[in-house]
Scaffold this motif. Sequence first.
Motif, short mmCIF file in Angstrom:
data_model
loop_
_atom_site.label_atom_id
_atom_site.label_comp_id
_atom_site.label_asym_id
_atom_site.label_seq_id
_atom_site.Cartn_x
_atom_site.Cartn_y
_atom_site.Cartn_z
N ALA A 198 -1.30 -0.30 1.64
CA ALA A 198 -1.68 0.03 0.32
C ALA A 198 -3.12 -0.02 0.27
CB ALA A 198 -1.30 -1.16 -0.67
N LEU A 199 -3.87 -0.87 1.05
CA LEU A 199 -5.44 -0.89 1.19
C LEU A 199 -6.03 0.62 1.47
CD1 LEU A 199 -8.13 -2.26 0.66
CD2 LEU A 199 -7.81 -3.16 3.06
N ARG A 200 -5.32 1.12 2.39
CA ARG A 200 -5.66 2.65 2.82
C ARG A 200 -5.42 3.60 1.94
NH1 ARG A 200 -6.06 3.48 8.46
NH2 ARG A 200 -5.70 1.62 9.71
N ASP A 201 -4.14 3.29 1.38
CA ASP A 201 -3.85 4.39 0.16
C ASP A 201 -4.87 4.42 -1.16
OD1 ASP A 201 -1.56 5.25 1.74
OD2 ASP A 201 -0.19 4.00 0.54
N GLU A 202 -5.29 3.28 -1.29
CA GLU A 202 -6.22 2.95 -2.37
C GLU A 202 -7.64 3.67 -2.10
OE1 GLU A 202 -6.08 2.12 -5.55
OE2 GLU A 202 -3.72 1.79 -5.45
N ARG A 203 -7.98 3.61 -0.65
CA ARG A 203 -9.21 4.06 -0.42
C ARG A 203 -9.52 5.43 -0.77
NH1 ARG A 203 -12.33 5.54 5.11
NH2 ARG A 203 -11.73 7.48 4.55
N ASP A 204 -8.58 6.49 -0.64
CA ASP A 204 -8.56 7.74 -1.01
C ASP A 204 -7.67 8.19 -2.54
OD1 ASP A 204 -9.82 8.10 1.40
OD2 ASP A 204 -8.06 8.00 2.47
N ALA A 205 -7.28 7.18 -3.27
CA ALA A 205 -6.58 7.40 -4.21
C ALA A 205 -7.46 7.88 -5.52
CB ALA A 205 -5.67 6.22 -4.57
N GLY A 206 -8.37 7.21 -5.63
CA GLY A 206 -9.46 7.41 -6.85
C GLY A 206 -8.33 6.95 -8.01
N SER A 207 -9.26 6.78 -9.20
CA SER A 207 -8.62 6.34 -10.42
C SER A 207 -8.07 7.54 -11.36
CB SER A 207 -9.62 5.51 -11.28
OG SER A 207 -9.01 5.10 -12.56
N LEU A 208 -6.84 7.56 -11.72
CA LEU A 208 -6.25 8.64 -12.53
C LEU A 208 -6.81 8.88 -13.69
CD1 LEU A 208 -2.43 7.61 -12.04
CD2 LEU A 208 -3.94 9.43 -10.84
N LEU A 267 -10.99 -2.26 -9.88
CA LEU A 267 -11.00 -3.97 -9.27
C LEU A 267 -9.69 -4.22 -8.53
CD1 LEU A 267 -12.97 -6.10 -9.05
CD2 LEU A 267 -11.69 -7.12 -11.10
N LEU A 268 -9.94 -4.27 -7.04
CA LEU A 268 -8.58 -4.40 -6.31
C LEU A 268 -8.76 -5.84 -5.66
CD1 LEU A 268 -8.57 -0.91 -4.32
CD2 LEU A 268 -7.48 -1.66 -6.49
N LEU A 269 -7.58 -6.61 -5.75
CA LEU A 269 -7.73 -7.84 -5.17
C LEU A 269 -6.57 -7.97 -4.20
CD1 LEU A 269 -7.34 -9.70 -8.93
CD2 LEU A 269 -9.53 -9.12 -7.58
N LEU A 270 -7.18 -8.67 -3.20
CA LEU A 270 -6.35 -8.76 -1.80
C LEU A 270 -6.36 -10.32 -1.38
CD1 LEU A 270 -6.32 -6.32 1.08
CD2 LEU A 270 -5.58 -8.86 1.40
N ARG A 271 -5.38 -10.92 -1.61
CA ARG A 271 -5.38 -12.53 -1.18
C ARG A 271 -4.67 -12.81 0.22
NH1 ARG A 271 -5.37 -17.18 -4.42
NH2 ARG A 271 -6.66 -16.24 -5.46
N LEU A 272 -5.22 -13.29 1.16
CA LEU A 272 -4.63 -13.55 2.34
C LEU A 272 -4.23 -14.80 2.38
CD1 LEU A 272 -7.88 -12.71 4.49
CD2 LEU A 272 -6.04 -11.11 4.23
N ASP A 273 -2.88 -14.96 2.97
CA ASP A 273 -2.31 -16.14 3.01
C ASP A 273 -2.67 -16.90 4.36
OD1 ASP A 273 -0.71 -15.67 1.17
OD2 ASP A 273 0.71 -14.30 2.33
#
Length: 331
Positions: free
Chosen positions: A62-72, A78-84
Amino acid sequence: MRLKPAQWASHLRGPLASVYGLFSDEPLLLQEAEDALIAAAAQQGFAQKQRLGQQGGSVWDALRDERDAGSLFAEQRLLLLRLDSPKVPKEGSAALQYWLASPPPDALLILSGPRPDASTQKTAWFKAIETHGHTLLLYRPEGQDWPRWVEQRLRAAGMRADSAAIQLLTDLSAGNLSACHQAIQRLQQVYPGQSIIDVTTIRAVLADSSQFTIYDLADAVLRGETEQILRILDRLRSGDGEPALCLWVLHKDLRLLAELRAGGVDADAFFQQNRIFPPRQGWLRNAARRLTRSGLLAGIEDCLAIDARIKGQDPTPVWPALTDLCLRMCR
């Protein structure tokens, strides 16, 4: 670069970087730092918020996809990624470095999780965050920093407390930041607008409207009164009793009992040092004889598990676990 906790508030008033790594072993500090950053980002136009991994699939894909996705809708994201875990797998490290190699101009990434050890802080992905953005490592207050933290939290809530009141909160919480935070919130709710807080006020706010308090629960546990314990827990649960505050006093007594059972302890000096007066001295002596040291240590481990439930890290119901802990302490 790495920010110091004292720099955090002033930093958020300026321009934000494209990536942040927030790390702490204390959930309250981590959540507050993340909330403050989210609020600052919202003021700077990051209206579209998304927590990666909630839609299923690999968070790293998902992180890779979001890098090139751009906002519609041409909105800043604002992207949040929580590490366990602070140990990021190889695919995670690769995905992070892929993102950081060319961060999208319309996105801000917030990575948060447990505090990494020294070796993890030397890894490529961690260094990349510090190169392209900022990291913030938050430590729980220890020793003399703990009562100072309690006093600072009271001041931030608009309250001033005398030394005895600060010491009471310090002793009861025994390093439990979440429970102390909840107690201060209760003080604000019960005594809105009151700026001077003393010992009497703190004890009153920890009481339950059913006329049972967390102190009644702790005393009944030491005396081994199972029926009274169940009655008190029922009233606390059905009223406005806070599980975190119940855990405070139980954990404190377990630590006292474990120390009291340790070899070479002068009980009289121990009671004086910890400001314990009759009749609690007798109840603690009896409980120390009744419970084994291994049982007390197991009880302390149970407190850690219950604390995780209170903080939302474990979905298992809290009150049954508190009941089991109380009854085990009676045996």
